[in-house]
Design a protein around this motif. Structure first.
Motif, PDB file in Angstrom:
ATOM      1  N   LEU A  46       2.239   8.328  -1.443  1.00  0.00           N
ATOM      2  CA  LEU A  46       0.900   7.729  -1.395  1.00  0.00           C
ATOM      3  C   LEU A  46       0.042   8.376  -0.324  1.00  0.00           C
ATOM      4  O   LEU A  46      -1.035   8.898  -0.601  1.00  0.00           O
ATOM      5  CB  LEU A  46       0.999   6.223  -1.158  1.00  0.00           C
ATOM      6  CG  LEU A  46       1.729   5.418  -2.224  1.00  0.00           C
ATOM      7  CD1 LEU A  46       1.809   3.948  -1.818  1.00  0.00           C
ATOM      8  CD2 LEU A  46       1.040   5.554  -3.579  1.00  0.00           C
ATOM      9  N   ILE A  47       0.493   8.320   0.941  1.00  0.00           N
ATOM     10  CA  ILE A  47      -0.344   8.780   2.040  1.00  0.00           C
ATOM     11  C   ILE A  47       0.530   9.130   3.226  1.00  0.00           C
ATOM     12  O   ILE A  47       1.619   8.575   3.391  1.00  0.00           O
ATOM     13  CB  ILE A  47      -1.400   7.710   2.414  1.00  0.00           C
ATOM     14  CG1 ILE A  47      -2.411   8.246   3.432  1.00  0.00           C
ATOM     15  CG2 ILE A  47      -0.725   6.443   2.930  1.00  0.00           C
ATOM     16  CD1 ILE A  47      -3.613   7.319   3.625  1.00  0.00           C
ATOM     17  N   TYR A  48       0.032  10.048   4.061  1.00  0.00           N
ATOM     18  CA  TYR A  48       0.748  10.520   5.235  1.00  0.00           C
ATOM     19  C   TYR A  48      -0.193  10.414   6.435  1.00  0.00           C
ATOM     20  O   TYR A  48      -1.361  10.781   6.358  1.00  0.00           O
ATOM     21  CB  TYR A  48       1.182  11.973   4.993  1.00  0.00           C
ATOM     22  CG  TYR A  48       1.328  12.850   6.205  1.00  0.00           C
ATOM     23  CD1 TYR A  48       0.540  13.989   6.369  1.00  0.00           C
ATOM     24  CD2 TYR A  48       2.281  12.565   7.173  1.00  0.00           C
ATOM     25  CE1 TYR A  48       0.690  14.814   7.475  1.00  0.00           C
ATOM     26  CE2 TYR A  48       2.439  13.386   8.277  1.00  0.00           C
ATOM     27  CZ  TYR A  48       1.640  14.515   8.420  1.00  0.00           C
ATOM     28  OH  TYR A  48       1.810  15.321   9.520  1.00  0.00           O
ATOM     29  N   PRO A  61      -3.417   6.204  -5.653  1.00  0.00           N
ATOM     30  CA  PRO A  61      -3.706   6.243  -7.088  1.00  0.00           C
ATOM     31  C   PRO A  61      -5.136   5.900  -7.465  1.00  0.00           C
ATOM     32  O   PRO A  61      -5.584   6.299  -8.542  1.00  0.00           O
ATOM     33  CB  PRO A  61      -2.716   5.239  -7.681  1.00  0.00           C
ATOM     34  CG  PRO A  61      -2.243   4.412  -6.556  1.00  0.00           C
ATOM     35  CD  PRO A  61      -2.439   5.159  -5.299  1.00  0.00           C
ATOM     36  N   SER A  62      -5.829   5.146  -6.633  1.00  0.00           N
ATOM     37  CA  SER A  62      -7.216   4.807  -6.954  1.00  0.00           C
ATOM     38  C   SER A  62      -7.912   4.389  -5.672  1.00  0.00           C
ATOM     39  O   SER A  62      -7.276   4.228  -4.631  1.00  0.00           O
ATOM     40  CB  SER A  62      -7.269   3.671  -7.982  1.00  0.00           C
ATOM     41  OG  SER A  62      -6.969   2.436  -7.367  1.00  0.00           O
ATOM     42  N   LEU A  77      -1.221  -0.975   4.632  1.00  0.00           N
ATOM     43  CA  LEU A  77      -1.639  -0.482   3.320  1.00  0.00           C
ATOM     44  C   LEU A  77      -2.308  -1.645   2.616  1.00  0.00           C
ATOM     45  O   LEU A  77      -1.711  -2.725   2.492  1.00  0.00           O
ATOM     46  CB  LEU A  77      -0.430   0.001   2.525  1.00  0.00           C
ATOM     47  CG  LEU A  77      -0.679   0.470   1.090  1.00  0.00           C
ATOM     48  CD1 LEU A  77      -1.475   1.777   1.078  1.00  0.00           C
ATOM     49  CD2 LEU A  77       0.648   0.666   0.351  1.00  0.00           C
ATOM     50  N   THR A  78      -3.554  -1.460   2.203  1.00  0.00           N
ATOM     51  CA  THR A  78      -4.311  -2.513   1.543  1.00  0.00           C
ATOM     52  C   THR A  78      -4.553  -2.143   0.089  1.00  0.00           C
ATOM     53  O   THR A  78      -4.952  -1.019  -0.211  1.00  0.00           O
ATOM     54  CB  THR A  78      -5.667  -2.729   2.244  1.00  0.00           C
ATOM     55  OG1 THR A  78      -5.422  -3.073   3.610  1.00  0.00           O
ATOM     56  CG2 THR A  78      -6.450  -3.854   1.571  1.00  0.00           C
ATOM     57  N   ILE A  79      -4.281  -3.097  -0.782  1.00  0.00           N
ATOM     58  CA  ILE A  79      -4.577  -2.921  -2.201  1.00  0.00           C
ATOM     59  C   ILE A  79      -5.586  -3.994  -2.578  1.00  0.00           C
ATOM     60  O   ILE A  79      -5.317  -5.191  -2.442  1.00  0.00           O
ATOM     61  CB  ILE A  79      -3.313  -3.049  -3.085  1.00  0.00           C
ATOM     62  CG1 ILE A  79      -2.194  -2.151  -2.569  1.00  0.00           C
ATOM     63  CG2 ILE A  79      -3.658  -2.679  -4.537  1.00  0.00           C
ATOM     64  CD1 ILE A  79      -0.856  -2.343  -3.294  1.00  0.00           C
ATOM     65  N   GLN A  80      -6.734  -3.559  -3.017  1.00  0.00           N
ATOM     66  CA  GLN A  80      -7.783  -4.506  -3.411  1.00  0.00           C
ATOM     67  C   GLN A  80      -7.718  -4.737  -4.915  1.00  0.00           C
ATOM     68  O   GLN A  80      -7.330  -3.864  -5.685  1.00  0.00           O
ATOM     69  CB  GLN A  80      -9.154  -3.931  -3.038  1.00  0.00           C
ATOM     70  CG  GLN A  80      -9.358  -3.764  -1.540  1.00  0.00           C
ATOM     71  CD  GLN A  80     -10.711  -3.167  -1.213  1.00  0.00           C
ATOM     72  OE1 GLN A  80     -11.096  -2.151  -1.773  1.00  0.00           O
ATOM     73  NE2 GLN A  80     -11.430  -3.809  -0.315  1.00  0.00           N
TER      74      GLN A  80
END
Lengths: 115, 113
Positions: A46-48, A61-62, A77-80
């Motif tokens: 996802l992210i580094y 991903p979005s 990590l936030t998912i909206q």
């Protein structure tokens, strides 16, 4: 701490809600990574982070996904507006040096279920 | 993009035998290749790293080889035990293409008593 700590360990949320996942890396580890693992699938990057900056966000991903790291330590990590396809185990890892030449240390993950 | 294949989804062997797991990759030559063990409900645990200029690395009952010509790494567990039963993941990194490791799908090893 002795290892990478993630919280919560399990999260069930309704579709459309926002969620925050937390990662507390090993003290002194400058590099931090987020991956996710769907049932029966491999780990998806996802992210580094290197320190507080994120030189590689290519795996998000979005634009519903974002992450930050403060003080060179804790990351969230936030998912909206969660969707059912976001259901997975979210794994955080840290490493002593950039690139993980000496291996990543993973947390046990947060199992996210979107209903 | 990098594609990683691991020889089979599942592998069953008899206790005491040597387990051999395969990791094949395409397109680019990684600078580093790692092997991890993952138990159900847990995050992966780092086992071994091998560099592109190394042919072989050993740690106790574990041995990893790295053939950059064949684009393949082999992971061996000698004198296998039921406690070795787990999913084993290979991961590789190509520094020119990022500072993260790309993981294979894993092979689930079962060592039967």
């Amino acid at each position: 701490g002795a290892g990478v700590s993630q919280s919560p360990s399990n999260k069930v949320t309704e579709k459309g809600k926002d969620v925050e996942l937390r990662c507390d890396p090993i003290s002194g580890h400058t590099a931090l990574y987020w991956y996710r693992q769907s049932l029966g699938q491999g780990l998806e990057f996802l992210i580094y982070f290197q320190g507080n900056s994120a030189p590689d966000k290519s795996g998000l991903p979005s634009d519903r996904f974002s992450a930050e790291r403060t003080g060179g330590s804790v990351s969230t990590l936030t998912i909206q507006r969660t969707q059912q396809e976001d259901s997975a185990v979210y794994l955080c890892a840290s490493s002593l040096v950039k690139g993980g030449e000496y291996g990543y240390t993973f947390g046990s993950g947060t199992r996210l279920t979107v209903v | 993009s990098q594609k990683i294949e691991q020889n089979s989804e599942a592998l069953n062997i008899q206790e005491g035998k040597t387990a051999t797991l395969t990791c094949n990759y395409t397109n680019y030559s990684p600078a580093y290749l790692q092997w991890y063990r993952q138990d159900p409900g847990r995050g992966p645990v780092f086992l071994l790293l091998i560099r592109e200029n190394e042919k072989e690395k050993r740690k106790e009952r574990l041995k990893v080889t790295f053939d950059t010509t064949l684009k393949q790494s082999l992971f061996h567990i000698t004198a296998s035990q039921p406690a070795d039963s787990a999913t084993y993941l290979c991961a590789l990194m190509v520094p020119d293409y990022g500072q993260n490791f790309v993981f294979g799908p894993g092979t689930r090893l079962s060592v039967l008593p």
